[in-house]
Design a protein around this motif. Sequence first.
Motif, mmCIF file in Angstrom:
data_model
loop_
_atom_site.group_PDB
_atom_site.id
_atom_site.type_symbol
_atom_site.label_atom_id
_atom_site.label_comp_id
_atom_site.label_asym_id
_atom_site.label_seq_id
_atom_site.Cartn_x
_atom_site.Cartn_y
_atom_site.Cartn_z
ATOM 1 N N GLY A 1 0.808 -1.216 0.000
ATOM 2 C CA GLY A 1 0.000 0.000 0.000
ATOM 3 C C GLY A 1 0.841 1.265 0.000
ATOM 4 N N ILE A 2 2.150 1.112 0.153
ATOM 5 C CA ILE A 2 3.043 2.264 0.088
ATOM 6 C C ILE A 2 3.050 2.885 -1.308
ATOM 7 N N ALA B 1 8.784 -2.433 0.220
ATOM 8 C CA ALA B 1 9.038 -1.832 -1.088
ATOM 9 C C ALA B 1 9.475 -0.381 -0.910
ATOM 10 N N PHE B 2 10.434 0.041 -1.709
ATOM 11 C CA PHE B 2 10.893 1.432 -1.746
ATOM 12 C C PHE B 2 11.574 1.899 -0.455
ATOM 13 N N ARG B 3 12.029 0.974 0.373
ATOM 14 C CA ARG B 3 12.632 1.398 1.640
ATOM 15 C C ARG B 3 13.877 2.257 1.406
ATOM 16 N N ALA C 1 9.614 9.915 7.789
ATOM 17 C CA ALA C 1 9.138 8.555 7.516
ATOM 18 C C ALA C 1 9.381 7.671 8.731
ATOM 19 N N HIS C 2 8.368 6.921 9.114
ATOM 20 C CA HIS C 2 8.442 6.049 10.284
ATOM 21 C C HIS C 2 8.121 4.622 9.850
ATOM 22 N N PHE C 3 9.017 3.675 10.194
ATOM 23 C CA PHE C 3 8.855 2.279 9.804
ATOM 24 C C PHE C 3 8.441 1.425 11.005
#
Length: 212
Positions: free
Chosen positions: A36-37, A67-69, A81-83
């Motif tokens: 969903g990113i 994805a896209f990290r 950005a928070h993971f």
Amino acid sequence: MHDEIKVGNLLLISAPKNHFPLKPAKRTYLLAGGIGITPLLCMAERLARTDADFELHYCARSAERMAFRERINTSSFADRAHFYLDDDNASPTLDLEKLLSEPEADAQVYVCGPSGFINAVLSTGKQCGWPADQLHTEYFAGAETASEDDGSFEVRIASSGAAFTVPADKTVYQVLAENGIDIMVSCEQGSMRHLPNPCARRRTRPPGFIPG
């Protein structure tokens, strides 16, 4: 399509449609679950280019499956950005009640990901008092519904009067296609708000006329 289309064929396509637009806001919250990113990353990059105030919260099962990290980590908005990782005990947990605890009149919330993740964000937002028009979602597939009570029904083409019976195990679109009637559909995933033609609605819809 892949079996029938050949090099040189002329295809008729529609103009792009955006069912998940980014609205102007003083503050924007982007909440992504898994793949969903994808649409939210585009929003984050747009917001960063316009120096807008926003936060990106990205949940995934593991770092390897994000994805896209690397793209996010090397972006101009990496500090926003928070993971959150399921398989990492040291990873923080996304606290939706804390994040959405205070509704903001000039803020917008966008969420995309698995249905369970989306439902959790929406239900928390509503419980915290966020208005529905400030909570925006993007589904990759239609919500699953019970089908054991489905039965057959009839659809009729308004322009010709032709009638067709739709059995419980087929959709209106499938029956019409089998009878040589071509209608426009989007993705056939059942997300009805994305379908441009009322002919393509779910098979549990009661009998009625279809514009021809």
